[in-house]
Design a protein around this motif. Structure first.
Motif, PDB file in Angstrom:
ATOM      1  N   UNK A 183       0.826  -1.213   0.000  1.00 64.50           N
ATOM      2  CA  UNK A 183       0.000   0.000   0.000  1.00 64.50           C
ATOM      3  C   UNK A 183       0.860   1.262   0.000  1.00 64.50           C
ATOM      4  N   UNK A 184       2.008   1.199   0.680  1.00 67.32           N
ATOM      5  CA  UNK A 184       2.909   2.346   0.730  1.00 67.32           C
ATOM      6  C   UNK A 184       3.864   2.386  -0.461  1.00 67.32           C
ATOM      7  N   UNK A 185       3.983   1.246  -1.158  1.00 61.24           N
ATOM      8  CA  UNK A 185       4.982   1.145  -2.206  1.00 61.24           C
ATOM      9  C   UNK A 185       6.386   1.079  -1.637  1.00 61.24           C
ATOM     10  N   UNK A 186       6.519   0.516  -0.443  1.00 68.10           N
ATOM     11  CA  UNK A 186       7.812   0.445   0.251  1.00 68.10           C
ATOM     12  C   UNK A 186       8.371  -0.972   0.127  1.00 68.10           C
ATOM     13  N   UNK A 187       9.347  -1.136  -0.746  1.00 68.46           N
ATOM     14  CA  UNK A 187       9.950  -2.446  -0.995  1.00 68.46           C
ATOM     15  C   UNK A 187      10.603  -3.010   0.252  1.00 68.46           C
ATOM     16  N   UNK A 188      11.149  -2.146   1.085  1.00 65.98           N
ATOM     17  CA  UNK A 188      11.839  -2.617   2.283  1.00 65.98           C
ATOM     18  C   UNK A 188      10.879  -3.219   3.305  1.00 65.98           C
ATOM     19  N   UNK A 189       9.604  -2.888   3.213  1.00 61.58           N
ATOM     20  CA  UNK A 189       8.611  -3.484   4.101  1.00 61.58           C
ATOM     21  C   UNK A 189       7.983  -4.725   3.467  1.00 61.58           C
ATOM     22  N   UNK A 190       7.504  -4.618   2.226  1.00 58.31           N
ATOM     23  CA  UNK A 190       6.792  -5.767   1.660  1.00 58.31           C
ATOM     24  C   UNK A 190       7.726  -6.863   1.157  1.00 58.31           C
ATOM     25  N   UNK A 191       8.931  -6.516   0.702  1.00 61.86           N
ATOM     26  CA  UNK A 191       9.838  -7.527   0.161  1.00 61.86           C
ATOM     27  C   UNK A 191      10.221  -8.604   1.152  1.00 61.86           C
ATOM     28  N   UNK A 192      10.884  -8.251   2.260  1.00 63.21           N
ATOM     29  CA  UNK A 192      11.318  -9.275   3.214  1.00 63.21           C
ATOM     30  C   UNK A 192      10.160  -9.952   3.941  1.00 63.21           C
ATOM     31  N   UNK A 193       9.058  -9.217   4.147  1.00 63.56           N
ATOM     32  CA  UNK A 193       7.925  -9.836   4.837  1.00 63.56           C
ATOM     33  C   UNK A 193       7.210 -10.847   3.956  1.00 63.56           C
ATOM     34  N   UNK A 194       7.249 -10.642   2.646  1.00 59.46           N
ATOM     35  CA  UNK A 194       6.715 -11.633   1.724  1.00 59.46           C
ATOM     36  C   UNK A 194       7.541 -12.920   1.803  1.00 59.46           C
ATOM     37  N   UNK A 195       8.868 -12.747   1.841  1.00 55.53           N
ATOM     38  CA  UNK A 195       9.755 -13.907   1.990  1.00 55.53           C
ATOM     39  C   UNK A 195       9.516 -14.578   3.344  1.00 55.53           C
ATOM     40  N   UNK A 196       9.330 -13.762   4.392  1.00 61.62           N
ATOM     41  CA  UNK A 196       9.069 -14.313   5.717  1.00 61.62           C
ATOM     42  C   UNK A 196       7.800 -15.140   5.768  1.00 61.62           C
TER      43      UNK A 196
END
Length: 241
Positions: A183-196
């Motif tokens: 929603x924020x377009x913040x790769x640093x938030x959605x990227x690793x949490x998707x992997x998690x």
């Protein structure tokens, strides 16, 4: 409008609650360690990673002025510090050395990143990028820590070295923060949490395919060096009563 509120406020709000539950999941076992004065099968290394992970995210929240990231990691920092120090006090020499190595490794990474952003003459975007990369690196270590038991699970065909509620919370936590990051377009938030979320799903599947098999209780040796490195959270896959 409704979708924006859901993704930018409801999802991270729930994410805070799940993150708090995730950070607190080993707390009962740590209290038992303090009561029995022996580490037993509890592995303190994920708690060291938790401490470093929360430090990194708190700094990221300061840089991005993100109240949800801030709120979700303050309890984790306090719990991680308490549980790491508590376990160190009752660990054997080998485990203590490993814990010290972990703390020194994360402290070196955080310090190096801090020096880079402080003296590298980057603009704000550059500072956020460098610290974001550092935070992602540490978060992935935190998320992947339980998978270090993967070989043991496959060898014994038992998920005794995994903890299903912890894995399930990893999935929920990863999905909620992925939604917020998108929603924020913040790769640093959605990227690793998707992997998690993927890492957590793997653990859940392993717990279902290879149910935990009870193990015999261990008798503590009559010395202070009795504690022995064991599974990531609980030897028999369940918290002790």
């Amino acid at each position: 409008m409704a979708d924006s509120v859901l993704m930018k406020h409801v999802a991270p709000g729930l994410g805070c609650l799940v993150a708090w539950a995730l950070f607190a999941s080993p707390f009962k076992a740590v209290l038992q360690v303090r009561a029995t004065k022996m580490l037993g099968s509890l592995n303190p290394l994920p708690m060291v990673a938790m401490w470093a992970n929360c430090v990194a995210w708190l700094v990221y929240s300061f840089l991005t002025v993100d109240i949800y990231v801030l709120a979700s990691n303050i309890p984790g920092l306090l719990l991680g510090s308490f549980m790491t120090i508590s376990c160190y006090g009752y660990a054997d020499e080998k485990t203590r050395n490993i814990m010290v190595q972990g703390v020194m490794f994360f402290a070196t990474v955080l310090t190096a990143a801090g020096i880079a952003v402080s003296f590298g003459k980057f603009d704000h975007a550059g500072t956020v990028y460098i610290w974001g990369c550092t935070t992602v690196f540490i978060l992935l270590i935190f998320y992947s820590a339980p998978l270090s038991a993967l070989a043991e699970v496959l060898r014994t065909r038992s998920s005794a070295s995994l903890y299903l509620p912890f894995a399930a919370m990893n999935v929920a936590n990863g999905l909620l923060w992925t939604a917020y990051g998108l929603a924020l377009g913040d790769l640093f938030i959605y990227g690793p949490n998707m992997v998690g979320a993927v890492f957590g799903s793997v653990q859940v599947v392993l717990c279902i395919i290879f149910p935990s098999k009870p193990t015999a209780d261990r008798k503590p040796p009559p010395s202070d060096d009795a504690a022995e490195m064991g599974s990531i959270l609980y030897e028999d896959g369940r918290p002790s009563d």
